[in-house]
Design a protein around this motif. Sequence first.
Motif, PDB file in Angstrom:
ATOM      1  N   GLN A 147      30.697 -41.546   2.489  1.00  0.00           N
ATOM      2  CA  GLN A 147      30.091 -40.316   2.369  1.00  0.00           C
ATOM      3  C   GLN A 147      31.164 -39.246   3.418  1.00  0.00           C
ATOM      4  O   GLN A 147      31.147 -37.657   2.327  1.00  0.00           O
ATOM      5  N   GLN A 148      31.604 -39.718   3.721  1.00  0.00           N
ATOM      6  CA  GLN A 148      33.339 -38.895   4.569  1.00  0.00           C
ATOM      7  C   GLN A 148      34.061 -37.951   3.306  1.00  0.00           C
ATOM      8  O   GLN A 148      34.805 -36.751   3.567  1.00  0.00           O
ATOM      9  N   GLY A 151      33.329 -35.664   1.294  1.00  0.00           N
ATOM     10  CA  GLY A 151      33.209 -33.954   2.918  1.00  0.00           C
ATOM     11  C   GLY A 151      32.043 -33.889   3.333  1.00  0.00           C
ATOM     12  O   GLY A 151      31.961 -32.381   3.874  1.00  0.00           O
ATOM     13  N   LEU A 152      31.317 -35.445   3.139  1.00  0.00           N
ATOM     14  CA  LEU A 152      29.678 -34.403   4.437  1.00  0.00           C
ATOM     15  C   LEU A 152      30.009 -34.828   5.354  1.00  0.00           C
ATOM     16  O   LEU A 152      31.069 -35.836   5.917  1.00  0.00           O
ATOM     17  N   GLN A 153      29.592 -34.158   6.624  1.00  0.00           N
ATOM     18  CA  GLN A 153      29.245 -34.126   7.872  1.00  0.00           C
ATOM     19  C   GLN A 153      28.149 -33.565   8.986  1.00  0.00           C
ATOM     20  O   GLN A 153      27.062 -33.370   7.587  1.00  0.00           O
ATOM     21  N   ASN A 154      28.137 -33.999   9.457  1.00  0.00           N
ATOM     22  CA  ASN A 154      26.542 -33.570  10.347  1.00  0.00           C
ATOM     23  C   ASN A 154      25.637 -34.340  10.021  1.00  0.00           C
ATOM     24  O   ASN A 154      25.470 -35.341   9.714  1.00  0.00           O
ATOM     25  N   GLU A 155      24.657 -33.353   9.998  1.00  0.00           N
ATOM     26  CA  GLU A 155      23.156 -33.845   8.954  1.00  0.00           C
ATOM     27  C   GLU A 155      23.186 -34.496   7.627  1.00  0.00           C
ATOM     28  O   GLU A 155      22.550 -35.733   7.740  1.00  0.00           O
ATOM     29  N   ALA A 156      24.100 -34.025   6.887  1.00  0.00           N
ATOM     30  CA  ALA A 156      24.530 -33.851   5.832  1.00  0.00           C
ATOM     31  C   ALA A 156      24.631 -35.739   5.355  1.00  0.00           C
ATOM     32  O   ALA A 156      24.287 -36.425   4.716  1.00  0.00           O
ATOM     33  N   LEU A 157      26.006 -36.011   6.148  1.00  0.00           N
ATOM     34  CA  LEU A 157      26.395 -37.379   6.816  1.00  0.00           C
ATOM     35  C   LEU A 157      25.292 -37.964   7.047  1.00  0.00           C
ATOM     36  O   LEU A 157      25.539 -39.593   6.049  1.00  0.00           O
ATOM     37  N   ASP A 159      22.713 -37.964   7.098  1.00  0.00           N
ATOM     38  CA  ASP A 159      20.691 -38.368   5.955  1.00  0.00           C
ATOM     39  C   ASP A 159      21.155 -39.301   4.455  1.00  0.00           C
ATOM     40  O   ASP A 159      21.103 -39.877   4.521  1.00  0.00           O
ATOM     41  N   ALA A 160      22.624 -39.075   4.298  1.00  0.00           N
ATOM     42  CA  ALA A 160      23.406 -39.586   2.941  1.00  0.00           C
ATOM     43  C   ALA A 160      23.606 -41.371   3.282  1.00  0.00           C
ATOM     44  O   ALA A 160      23.091 -42.128   2.814  1.00  0.00           O
TER      45      ALA A 160
END
Length: 384
Positions: A147-148, A151-157, A159-160
């Motif tokens: 997921q990282q 490009g996902l970070q913080n809350e989006a990361l 949640d995924a």
Amino acid sequence: MNSFYIALNMLRRTLLQKKGFLIYVVIPAAVISFIIGVVGQQHTNQSNIEYINADRGPLGAHLVHELSTLPDYQLTEAPSEQSLKEHVIKQKVSAAVMIPEGFSDTMMRGSTAEVDLFQISLNESTYSLKLNLDSTLSRYKEIIDLQQSIGLQNEALADAVEKTIVQMEKHQVKAAVTDYDLYTNPNMSTVIGFMLLFMMGLINNTVTVIMEDRRHRTMARMYTAPVRSAEIVLGNFLGSFLVGTLQVLAILLFTRYVINYDYGLPFLPHFIIIEFFLLASMGIASAIAGMVKNSTNINIINSIVITPTSMLGGCFWPISVMPDWMQKISNFVPQTWVIDAIERMASGQTLSEMWMHMGILSLFALILLGVGSVILKPGEAEAS
């Protein structure tokens, strides 16, 4: 025909005697069944595992849930770290797992988080638990890294990762395990060993009847009658064999169909291989009886012979745990061959493949019965 009458007389003096059926058939079946009830059953108890989840994030809860779905473990939450460690030290639980504080945050940063596993000794259960922990943590790290990488970070990361782990916990793809039943009950050798030990003691009782005939000169009068010596010998041993066969049938039928013990092999091959051992046991008992002049000493002599040979033959413990030189000596006792034959048949081999075992047991029987038949002829009267 004369041998048949002698054999019937042996049955009349043993099984058909007052309390004879109880002593020779009922009690042996009851004792063997009791032994099976105590040590023979194969248990599949789950290992007790305690845990503490000090993590306030979602991954700690997911890890506990994943461990709770494993069929070999019974998870229980410990009230405190002190209590958890005490239960491990006192061996009230097989192992304990402690998920540290900040576990989820460490994992979300892409670092490897450690989970503490407490155990006294390494065994199959704890080793399997460690493998499952490492596998689960590795999957969590792979999900986060994936997921990282997009490009996902913080809350989006978070949640995924949460949605991916929830889907993973459904275990929609599972491995199908086919059990070919190629293993044997690890307690079966102990059950068979005690059965053989008890049978050898019972055979001694029937041979003692022959010794009594010799002591009271009944056998001497039989040899003066117009009956061939071969018929007398055959009749005596045929009678003993019939008594032993009835004992074997009672034990096998009772343990199989009343106690419902699963030996892992069909009835007929099991019965046949035990019959070969019965012949060998008769040979041992008759050879010993022929060398003992006083019948009151036969039980002592038999104990000196039966107990050590049963130890060597694997009746009390597996032969594999003994030193090499003792394992070689064990090949010279019949218990080794009958236990090995039963374990092989329980693992899938057929009776026809046990030709070597049956041949060796037959050789034991022929040699020892031959010696016993010669020695047990009427001789000088015993000292009263």
